[in-house]
Scaffold this motif. Structure first.
Motif, PDB file in Angstrom:
ATOM      1  N   LEU A 130       0.825  -1.119   0.257  1.00  0.00           N
ATOM      2  CA  LEU A 130      -0.158  -0.240   0.142  1.00  0.00           C
ATOM      3  C   LEU A 130       0.820   1.217   0.093  1.00  0.00           C
ATOM      4  O   LEU A 130       1.051   2.720  -0.075  1.00  0.00           O
ATOM      5  N   LEU A 133       1.197   3.957  -3.076  1.00  0.00           N
ATOM      6  CA  LEU A 133      -0.340   4.853  -3.349  1.00  0.00           C
ATOM      7  C   LEU A 133       0.320   5.718  -2.732  1.00  0.00           C
ATOM      8  O   LEU A 133       0.478   6.816  -3.258  1.00  0.00           O
ATOM      9  N   THR A 137       1.496   9.172  -5.045  1.00  0.00           N
ATOM     10  CA  THR A 137       0.857  10.688  -4.567  1.00  0.00           C
ATOM     11  C   THR A 137       2.836  11.781  -4.365  1.00  0.00           C
ATOM     12  O   THR A 137       1.784  12.640  -5.455  1.00  0.00           O
ATOM     13  N   VAL A 145      -5.212  10.266  -5.778  1.00  0.00           N
ATOM     14  CA  VAL A 145      -5.575   9.055  -5.457  1.00  0.00           C
ATOM     15  C   VAL A 145      -6.015   8.847  -3.949  1.00  0.00           C
ATOM     16  O   VAL A 145      -7.246   7.659  -3.250  1.00  0.00           O
ATOM     17  N   ASP A 146      -5.464   9.772  -3.066  1.00  0.00           N
ATOM     18  CA  ASP A 146      -6.375   9.875  -1.846  1.00  0.00           C
ATOM     19  C   ASP A 146      -7.406  10.124  -2.036  1.00  0.00           C
ATOM     20  O   ASP A 146      -8.144   9.541  -1.125  1.00  0.00           O
ATOM     21  N   LEU A 149      -9.252   7.081  -2.773  1.00  0.00           N
ATOM     22  CA  LEU A 149      -9.905   6.379  -2.081  1.00  0.00           C
ATOM     23  C   LEU A 149     -10.948   6.641  -0.732  1.00  0.00           C
ATOM     24  O   LEU A 149     -11.192   5.743  -0.664  1.00  0.00           O
ATOM     25  N   ALA A 152     -13.762   6.606  -2.864  1.00  0.00           N
ATOM     26  CA  ALA A 152     -14.346   4.925  -2.704  1.00  0.00           C
ATOM     27  C   ALA A 152     -14.677   4.249  -1.475  1.00  0.00           C
ATOM     28  O   ALA A 152     -15.842   3.756  -0.990  1.00  0.00           O
ATOM     29  N   VAL A 153     -14.558   4.565  -0.453  1.00  0.00           N
ATOM     30  CA  VAL A 153     -14.185   3.734   1.131  1.00  0.00           C
ATOM     31  C   VAL A 153     -15.930   4.286   1.029  1.00  0.00           C
ATOM     32  O   VAL A 153     -16.432   3.358   2.127  1.00  0.00           O
TER      33      VAL A 153
END
Length: 208
Positions: A130, A133, A137, A145-146, A149, A152-153
């Motif tokens: 992980l 990621l 960034t 990406v942060d 994510l 998405a969560v």
């Protein structure tokens, strides 16, 4: 000619040069990314050849090296921020790295001094993947990406809540309708709310 010290009320100090932070250099970021990529490849190969004891032993030795490199990386970051975790940039990621490094160092120490390895900490080591990621960034490869994510969560949690509410409603309905069904198998599947919830969940996932 007037003395500048007398005119200015004291000695004039030359402007201080800002010390370049090691962890802020491109070279440091590229080296960190290289180590992470190599570690990821090692973890992948270990999973592919997990049944080979000799290969697992080689991966364990490589993991010791990677753990040492990760500790050095974190120490450089801490040094640049005055040994204060609160001053770290991307504090959440670096706090995660710090905790992970403690666990991995403990795992290596446990294996070296007792000859045994904790399965739990071995699994934790895999989460180093992980770290890719964070490096993406940092190097601006995936600057969003942060946020992606996190969004998405959030959406997954909301979707999970909707599914859970739907299952609950239909579980209550099925329990009231089928708990005393003449078919013993069906009656057992919906004998109470917990069994109804589990039975509907298995139907939804097509498990059995």
């Amino acid at each position: 000619v007037r003395d500048p010290e007398a005119a200015g009320g004291g000695p004039r100090h030359a402007p201080q040069r800002e010390v370049l932070k090691i962890s802020g250099t491109t070279t440091f970021h590229m080296l960190s990314l290289t180590v992470i990529m190599l570690n990821t490849i090692t973890l992948t190969l270990e999973a592919v050849f997990i049944s080979r004891q000799d290969f697992r032993s080689a991966c364990e030795r490589a993991e010791m090296v990677f753990t040492g490199l990760y500790v050095v990386e974190l120490l450089c970051r801490l040094h640049d921020c005055g040994w204060s975790i609160r001053s770290l940039e991307e504090r959440s990621w670096n706090s995660f790295d710090l905790a992970l490094n403690f666990v991995c160092v403990g795992d290596v120490a446990l294996e070296q001094f007792t000859g045994t390895s904790s399965h739990g900490t071995s699994v934790v080591r895999l989460f180093r993947v992980l770290r890719l990621l964070r490096m993406f960034t940092t190097l601006k490869f995936l600057s969003k990406v942060d946020r992606v994510l996190a969004q998405a969560v959030k959406e997954m949690l909301q979707f999970g809540l909707v599914v859970a509410v739907c299952l609950y409603v239909f579980a209550v309905l099925a329990t009231n309708l089928l708990w005393d069904n003449p078919d013993d198998e069906i009656a057992g599947m919906f004998a109470h709310l917990g069994m109804s919830f589990w039975s509907l969940f298995k139907m939804m996932t097509m498990d059995g």
